[in-house]
Design a protein around this motif. Sequence first.
Motif, PDB file in Angstrom:
ATOM      1  N   ARG A 104      -3.737   7.911   4.921  1.00 34.37           N
ATOM      2  CA  ARG A 104      -2.719   7.850   3.921  1.00 34.37           C
ATOM      3  C   ARG A 104      -1.309   8.217   4.723  1.00 34.37           C
ATOM      4  NH1 ARG A 104      -4.113   9.911  -2.021  1.00 34.37           N
ATOM      5  NH2 ARG A 104      -2.526  11.540  -1.304  1.00 34.37           N
ATOM      6  N   SER A 111      -9.031  -1.028   0.653  1.00 32.43           N
ATOM      7  CA  SER A 111     -10.525  -0.695  -0.313  1.00 32.43           C
ATOM      8  C   SER A 111     -10.786   0.570  -0.544  1.00 32.43           C
ATOM      9  CB  SER A 111     -11.623  -1.574   0.584  1.00 32.43           C
ATOM     10  OG  SER A 111     -11.518  -0.931   1.995  1.00 32.43           O
ATOM     11  N   SER A 112      -9.892   1.403  -0.283  1.00 30.64           N
ATOM     12  CA  SER A 112      -9.845   2.803  -0.506  1.00 30.64           C
ATOM     13  C   SER A 112      -8.747   3.554  -1.024  1.00 30.64           C
ATOM     14  CB  SER A 112     -10.675   3.620   0.627  1.00 30.64           C
ATOM     15  OG  SER A 112     -10.537   4.951   0.591  1.00 30.64           O
ATOM     16  N   PHE A 113      -8.768   4.657  -1.893  1.00 33.81           N
ATOM     17  CA  PHE A 113      -7.712   5.194  -2.314  1.00 33.81           C
ATOM     18  C   PHE A 113      -6.997   6.135  -1.045  1.00 33.81           C
ATOM     19  CE2 PHE A 113      -9.673   4.954  -6.664  1.00 33.81           C
ATOM     20  CZ  PHE A 113      -8.332   4.382  -7.095  1.00 33.81           C
ATOM     21  N   GLN A 114      -7.728   6.193   0.078  1.00 29.33           N
ATOM     22  CA  GLN A 114      -7.207   6.813   1.238  1.00 29.33           C
ATOM     23  C   GLN A 114      -6.604   5.824   1.604  1.00 29.33           C
ATOM     24  OE1 GLN A 114      -8.127  10.174   0.914  1.00 29.33           O
ATOM     25  NE2 GLN A 114      -8.839   9.327  -0.913  1.00 29.33           N
ATOM     26  N   HIS A 115      -6.541   4.687   1.875  1.00 27.41           N
ATOM     27  CA  HIS A 115      -5.439   3.756   2.549  1.00 27.41           C
ATOM     28  C   HIS A 115      -5.269   2.759   1.714  1.00 27.41           C
ATOM     29  CE1 HIS A 115      -9.293   1.901   4.049  1.00 27.41           C
ATOM     30  NE2 HIS A 115      -9.749   3.230   4.383  1.00 27.41           N
ATOM     31  N   PRO A 116      -4.741   2.682   0.615  1.00 30.68           N
ATOM     32  CA  PRO A 116      -4.494   1.324  -0.408  1.00 30.68           C
ATOM     33  C   PRO A 116      -3.428   0.526   0.026  1.00 30.68           C
ATOM     34  CG  PRO A 116      -3.482   3.404  -1.254  1.00 30.68           C
ATOM     35  CD  PRO A 116      -4.226   3.842  -0.176  1.00 30.68           C
ATOM     36  N   ARG A 169      -8.806  13.125   2.758  1.00 32.72           N
ATOM     37  CA  ARG A 169     -10.013  13.436   2.081  1.00 32.72           C
ATOM     38  C   ARG A 169     -11.156  13.877   3.159  1.00 32.72           C
ATOM     39  NH1 ARG A 169     -10.441  14.711  -2.717  1.00 32.72           N
ATOM     40  NH2 ARG A 169      -9.126  13.009  -3.264  1.00 32.72           N
TER      41      ARG A 169
END
Length: 410
Positions: free
Chosen positions: A239, A289-294, A175
């Motif tokens: 990710r 806390s983010s879709f970039q590093h769940p 992202r």
Amino acid sequence: MQNRDWTRRGFLGVTIAAGMAPKRLWAASEQVFSNATLVMPDGRKLNGGMRIQDGVIQEIGVGVRGGTDLKGKWIVPGFTDAGCRLGLLEVGLESGTHDTSANQSIAINARAVDGYNPRSDLIPVARVNGITQVLLNPKNSGMIPGQAALMRTAGTRLTDVVLAQPVGLCMNLGRAGQGQDGPGSRIELMMEWRAFFEDHPKPSEDKKKRKGEDGSKGDGEIIKDLRSGKLLALVRANRADDIERALDMIVDNELNAAMVGCIEGHLVADRIAAAGVPVLLGPLDAQPSSFQHPHARYENPAILDAAGIKLAFRSGDAHQVRNLPTLAGVAVAHGLPWDSAIRALTINPMDIFGRPELGRLAVGSEATFFVSEGDPLQPRHQVYDVFIKGQRTNMQTRQTRLFDAFKELE
């Protein structure tokens, strides 16, 4: 944390009273410290002393006696934050204090050092917590946000604080690589990256005339250094799948590279290790806390270290640089060996950035270090003094000045 900073005020008076800082140390070219706990390059702790001449370590070990008796306090090599924006912004919510980016998806010739303010009030706060060098990077937004520089945390002029420029070219996947106005998806981003390397092949394979190769100091020269391996590629991905794409890009294009971020690195540690690429890891307290590093987890540093990957730690921030040693301690609490954490803050970043004379207590190395009450990864242990090139630095911060100004209210 504020109380910890406040307790450091007036150290000079305390140390003189304790006999730790005789007046001759300020002017003499030779300095001797004895009866100390020395943190050696491999992370071992050694009881002994250190002799410095003209800012360079001349002798170290059990045979050094006399001079300033540190009474068991620790001498620790200066820590490095291997990726931050210290000095590029002052107030987070005031955009007028931000000089963090060029606002272009590809800004090859944007230099982080051009926005650096050596008089920023955030810099002393980092320094009094043992951070003596930082890798300064632009805001991580866009495919190529610009060039990173290695900076000292003491000095008020740019000529005094720039150690190396450029150290590497920042390159983003995921992202962050899409940025504000860049590619609209990961698919488009990877198309752009493939096109970029097709347009900028290695010098030995180059059959096209590239801009800037007429001797000008432009984008072409930076790309030429990148493709020849003279300039480090700082490839950021968090990710797990983005990390794999980054490794493929590094290997396919034969880049001299370091991975940056790698918050989900523990999921592909074997691939990173097989590629032999070092990692500038962090933020160390990243949460899922983010879709970039769940899949973020505190054990990430321990897993990467166990896989044999060379690590350096980064805050990725400006205000939180001061907390990097404590976050390294959190990593130790979650399985990372203590000596590995110390190396990730001292010798590893300097080796990655090509400055082996820094970050270690060794004969011939620059005398850049700090004196700590005890284990520097434990926030309860006070940093008493910081030396850069053998010179004692000022231990005052904005917090200590405010405390002194308002400790007695009328």
